[in-house]
Design a protein around this motif. Structure first.
Motif, mmCIF file in Angstrom:
data_model
loop_
_atom_site.group_PDB
_atom_site.id
_atom_site.type_symbol
_atom_site.label_atom_id
_atom_site.label_comp_id
_atom_site.label_asym_id
_atom_site.label_seq_id
_atom_site.Cartn_x
_atom_site.Cartn_y
_atom_site.Cartn_z
ATOM 1 N N SER A 22 -0.601 -33.539 -6.170
ATOM 2 C CA SER A 22 -1.092 -32.746 -5.044
ATOM 3 C C SER A 22 -0.989 -31.249 -5.316
ATOM 4 O O SER A 22 -1.635 -30.453 -4.645
ATOM 5 C CB SER A 22 -0.348 -33.104 -3.762
ATOM 6 O OG SER A 22 0.979 -32.630 -3.810
ATOM 7 N N GLN A 25 -5.089 -29.583 -9.828
ATOM 8 C CA GLN A 25 -6.436 -30.158 -9.735
ATOM 9 C C GLN A 25 -6.468 -31.530 -10.389
ATOM 10 O O GLN A 25 -6.998 -32.482 -9.827
ATOM 11 C CB GLN A 25 -7.461 -29.235 -10.386
ATOM 12 C CG GLN A 25 -8.881 -29.685 -10.158
ATOM 13 C CD GLN A 25 -9.880 -28.641 -10.644
ATOM 14 O OE1 GLN A 25 -9.514 -27.557 -11.072
ATOM 15 N NE2 GLN A 25 -11.139 -28.980 -10.577
ATOM 16 N N HIS A 55 -5.922 -43.070 -3.191
ATOM 17 C CA HIS A 55 -5.102 -41.855 -3.193
ATOM 18 C C HIS A 55 -5.248 -41.047 -4.476
ATOM 19 O O HIS A 55 -4.964 -39.844 -4.489
ATOM 20 C CB HIS A 55 -3.627 -42.205 -3.010
ATOM 21 C CG HIS A 55 -3.279 -42.752 -1.659
ATOM 22 N ND1 HIS A 55 -4.148 -42.796 -0.593
ATOM 23 C CD2 HIS A 55 -2.127 -43.286 -1.190
ATOM 24 C CE1 HIS A 55 -3.543 -43.330 0.458
ATOM 25 N NE2 HIS A 55 -2.317 -43.631 0.116
ATOM 26 N N LYS A 57 -7.552 -40.556 -8.310
ATOM 27 C CA LYS A 57 -8.712 -40.842 -9.148
ATOM 28 C C LYS A 57 -8.235 -40.836 -10.597
ATOM 29 O O LYS A 57 -7.522 -39.922 -11.013
ATOM 30 C CB LYS A 57 -9.799 -39.787 -8.944
ATOM 31 C CG LYS A 57 -11.032 -40.037 -9.769
ATOM 32 C CD LYS A 57 -12.069 -38.954 -9.540
ATOM 33 C CE LYS A 57 -13.250 -39.215 -10.467
ATOM 34 N NZ LYS A 57 -14.154 -38.096 -10.510
ATOM 35 N N THR A 74 -6.778 -37.501 -4.665
ATOM 36 C CA THR A 74 -8.001 -37.398 -3.875
ATOM 37 C C THR A 74 -7.692 -36.677 -2.567
ATOM 38 O O THR A 74 -6.520 -36.475 -2.212
ATOM 39 C CB THR A 74 -8.566 -38.792 -3.556
ATOM 40 O OG1 THR A 74 -7.597 -39.494 -2.743
ATOM 41 C CG2 THR A 74 -8.867 -39.588 -4.824
ATOM 42 N N LYS A 75 -8.733 -36.328 -1.846
ATOM 43 C CA LYS A 75 -8.550 -35.709 -0.525
ATOM 44 C C LYS A 75 -7.771 -36.661 0.381
ATOM 45 O O LYS A 75 -6.853 -36.253 1.096
ATOM 46 C CB LYS A 75 -9.917 -35.368 0.076
ATOM 47 C CG LYS A 75 -9.846 -34.609 1.369
ATOM 48 C CD LYS A 75 -11.229 -34.211 1.852
ATOM 49 C CE LYS A 75 -11.145 -33.443 3.150
ATOM 50 N NZ LYS A 75 -12.471 -33.024 3.625
ATOM 51 N N ALA A 76 -8.127 -37.941 0.323
ATOM 52 C CA ALA A 76 -7.412 -38.949 1.130
ATOM 53 C C ALA A 76 -5.952 -39.065 0.697
ATOM 54 O O ALA A 76 -5.057 -39.246 1.536
ATOM 55 C CB ALA A 76 -8.108 -40.301 1.010
ATOM 56 N N ARG A 78 -4.104 -36.671 -0.678
ATOM 57 C CA ARG A 78 -3.388 -35.469 -0.206
ATOM 58 C C ARG A 78 -3.072 -35.588 1.290
ATOM 59 O O ARG A 78 -1.988 -35.219 1.739
ATOM 60 C CB ARG A 78 -4.219 -34.218 -0.478
ATOM 61 C CG ARG A 78 -4.362 -33.904 -1.954
ATOM 62 C CD ARG A 78 -5.330 -32.721 -2.172
ATOM 63 N NE ARG A 78 -5.772 -32.646 -3.544
ATOM 64 C CZ ARG A 78 -5.112 -32.053 -4.520
ATOM 65 N NH1 ARG A 78 -3.967 -31.460 -4.272
ATOM 66 N NH2 ARG A 78 -5.609 -32.037 -5.741
ATOM 67 N N ALA A 79 -4.024 -36.120 2.046
ATOM 68 C CA ALA A 79 -3.802 -36.309 3.488
ATOM 69 C C ALA A 79 -2.710 -37.342 3.735
ATOM 70 O O ALA A 79 -1.864 -37.162 4.618
ATOM 71 C CB ALA A 79 -5.105 -36.718 4.169
#
Length: 105
Positions: A22, A25, A55, A57, A74-76, A78-79
């Motif tokens: 997280s 990149q 979660h 890639k 991924t964005k998911a 990190r969330a």
């Protein structure tokens, strides 16, 4: 288990991998492995579980003729990490408040 906790992130290695990723990149497999202080097989299993959950890639390629694997949150992912950490902080604050109240009795 409190609703805000991600069951997948209850495992220390998966939590450490996602926390590390997280903050960047993407990272080469070996960098994640070394940071988390785990074997290739342990990291591979953790990465697979995180990838299946969406979660992380996983990207495979080559540097010259040498195969390489890169991991990225991924964005998911990190969330999910943010929600998990927020719930842990909430649990700690609630426990501290209850402990302080109990200590006054």
């Amino acid at each position: 288990m409190p609703a805000g906790l991600d069951p997948l992130l209850q495992h220390p290695t998966r939590l450490a991998v996602l926390a590390f990723l997280s903050a960047c990149q993407e990272a080469e497999f070996s960098a994640v492995r070394d940071h988390c202080e785990v074997s290739d097989s342990v990291l591979s299993k953790a990465a697979t579980a995180l990838e299946e959950a969406g979660h992380v890639k996983v990207k495979k390629g080559y540097v010259g003729k040498r195969p390489r694997t890169w991991l990225a949150a991924t964005k998911a992912g990190r969330a999910a990490l943010a929600g998990h950490v927020a719930e842990l902080q909430r649990l700690v604050a609630a426990a501290e408040a209850a402990g302080a109240e109990h200590g006054r009795e």
